[in-house]
Design a protein around this motif. Structure first.
Motif, PDB file in Angstrom:
ATOM      1  N   VAL A 128       0.815  -1.218   0.000  1.00 29.71           N
ATOM      2  CA  VAL A 128       0.000   0.000   0.000  1.00 29.71           C
ATOM      3  C   VAL A 128       0.848   1.268   0.000  1.00 29.71           C
ATOM      4  O   VAL A 128       0.634   2.165  -0.817  1.00 29.71           O
ATOM      5  CB  VAL A 128      -0.955   0.003   1.219  1.00 29.71           C
ATOM      6  N   ILE A 129       1.793   1.358   0.898  1.00 26.33           N
ATOM      7  CA  ILE A 129       2.527   2.609   1.093  1.00 26.33           C
ATOM      8  C   ILE A 129       3.650   2.795   0.080  1.00 26.33           C
ATOM      9  O   ILE A 129       3.839   3.890  -0.446  1.00 26.33           O
ATOM     10  CB  ILE A 129       3.047   2.706   2.535  1.00 26.33           C
ATOM     11  N   SER A 130       4.365   1.763  -0.229  1.00 27.41           N
ATOM     12  CA  SER A 130       5.495   1.896  -1.160  1.00 27.41           C
ATOM     13  C   SER A 130       5.093   2.479  -2.516  1.00 27.41           C
ATOM     14  O   SER A 130       5.779   3.355  -3.026  1.00 27.41           O
ATOM     15  CB  SER A 130       6.207   0.555  -1.338  1.00 27.41           C
ATOM     16  N   PRO A 131       3.987   2.006  -3.133  1.00 24.10           N
ATOM     17  CA  PRO A 131       3.594   2.622  -4.403  1.00 24.10           C
ATOM     18  C   PRO A 131       3.272   4.118  -4.277  1.00 24.10           C
ATOM     19  O   PRO A 131       3.580   4.904  -5.173  1.00 24.10           O
ATOM     20  CB  PRO A 131       2.356   1.836  -4.834  1.00 24.10           C
ATOM     21  N   LEU A 132       2.673   4.511  -3.146  1.00 24.69           N
ATOM     22  CA  LEU A 132       2.371   5.930  -2.937  1.00 24.69           C
ATOM     23  C   LEU A 132       3.646   6.753  -2.803  1.00 24.69           C
ATOM     24  O   LEU A 132       3.768   7.841  -3.385  1.00 24.69           O
ATOM     25  CB  LEU A 132       1.506   6.111  -1.695  1.00 24.69           C
ATOM     26  N   VAL A 133       4.593   6.250  -2.040  1.00 25.98           N
ATOM     27  CA  VAL A 133       5.862   6.958  -1.867  1.00 25.98           C
ATOM     28  C   VAL A 133       6.569   7.091  -3.205  1.00 25.98           C
ATOM     29  O   VAL A 133       7.075   8.162  -3.554  1.00 25.98           O
ATOM     30  CB  VAL A 133       6.750   6.243  -0.823  1.00 25.98           C
ATOM     31  N   THR A 134       6.586   6.030  -3.977  1.00 25.23           N
ATOM     32  CA  THR A 134       7.217   6.064  -5.301  1.00 25.23           C
ATOM     33  C   THR A 134       6.541   7.097  -6.196  1.00 25.23           C
ATOM     34  O   THR A 134       7.211   7.868  -6.880  1.00 25.23           O
ATOM     35  CB  THR A 134       7.160   4.671  -5.961  1.00 25.23           C
ATOM     36  N   MET A 135       5.209   7.135  -6.166  1.00 22.71           N
ATOM     37  CA  MET A 135       4.477   8.103  -6.975  1.00 22.71           C
ATOM     38  C   MET A 135       4.836   9.532  -6.563  1.00 22.71           C
ATOM     39  O   MET A 135       5.081  10.388  -7.409  1.00 22.71           O
ATOM     40  CB  MET A 135       2.974   7.882  -6.828  1.00 22.71           C
ATOM     41  N   PHE A 136       4.903   9.800  -5.267  1.00 26.90           N
ATOM     42  CA  PHE A 136       5.272  11.140  -4.792  1.00 26.90           C
ATOM     43  C   PHE A 136       6.695  11.502  -5.188  1.00 26.90           C
ATOM     44  O   PHE A 136       6.967  12.624  -5.613  1.00 26.90           O
ATOM     45  CB  PHE A 136       5.112  11.254  -3.276  1.00 26.90           C
ATOM     46  N   LEU A 137       7.604  10.571  -5.056  1.00 27.47           N
ATOM     47  CA  LEU A 137       9.001  10.848  -5.385  1.00 27.47           C
ATOM     48  C   LEU A 137       9.217  11.041  -6.885  1.00 27.47           C
ATOM     49  O   LEU A 137      10.099  11.800  -7.288  1.00 27.47           O
ATOM     50  CB  LEU A 137       9.904   9.728  -4.866  1.00 27.47           C
TER      51      LEU A 137
END
Length: 93
Positions: free
Chosen positions: A74-83
């Protein structure tokens, strides 16, 4: 993956741990943390509850592994998208 229980690593053991964690993630999605019990995970993974103690040292160790996997999903894809976003405004959209 670091386990609470010091067990020799084998392909079969790694697959069983992954199967148990996947069962825990599915139950978490369906009913929240109260649904992630030793018996429910064992039943979902078609094994006996003692296997959870063997691989994770009990339910708290399994819960930690399920939480880690859930964060990865859940969180890793969001962090990647933000970065990867070119700017803050784009990231927030």
């Amino acid at each position: 993956m670091t386990n609470l229980v010091d067990r020799p690593s084998s392909g079969r053991g790694d697959r069983r741990r992954a199967q148990l964690v996947q069962a825990g993630v599915e139950l978490l999605c369906e009913g929240g943390w109260p649904a992630v019990t030793t018996r429910a995970v064992a039943a979902r993974a078609d094994t006996n509850p003692g296997v959870i103690h063997y691989h994770f040292g009990g339910l708290p160790g399994l819960h930690c592994a399920v939480a880690r996997q859930t964060c990865e999903l859940v969180i890793s894809p969001l962090v990647t998208m933000f970065l990867d976003a070119p700017d803050t405004r784009t990231a927030l959209r």
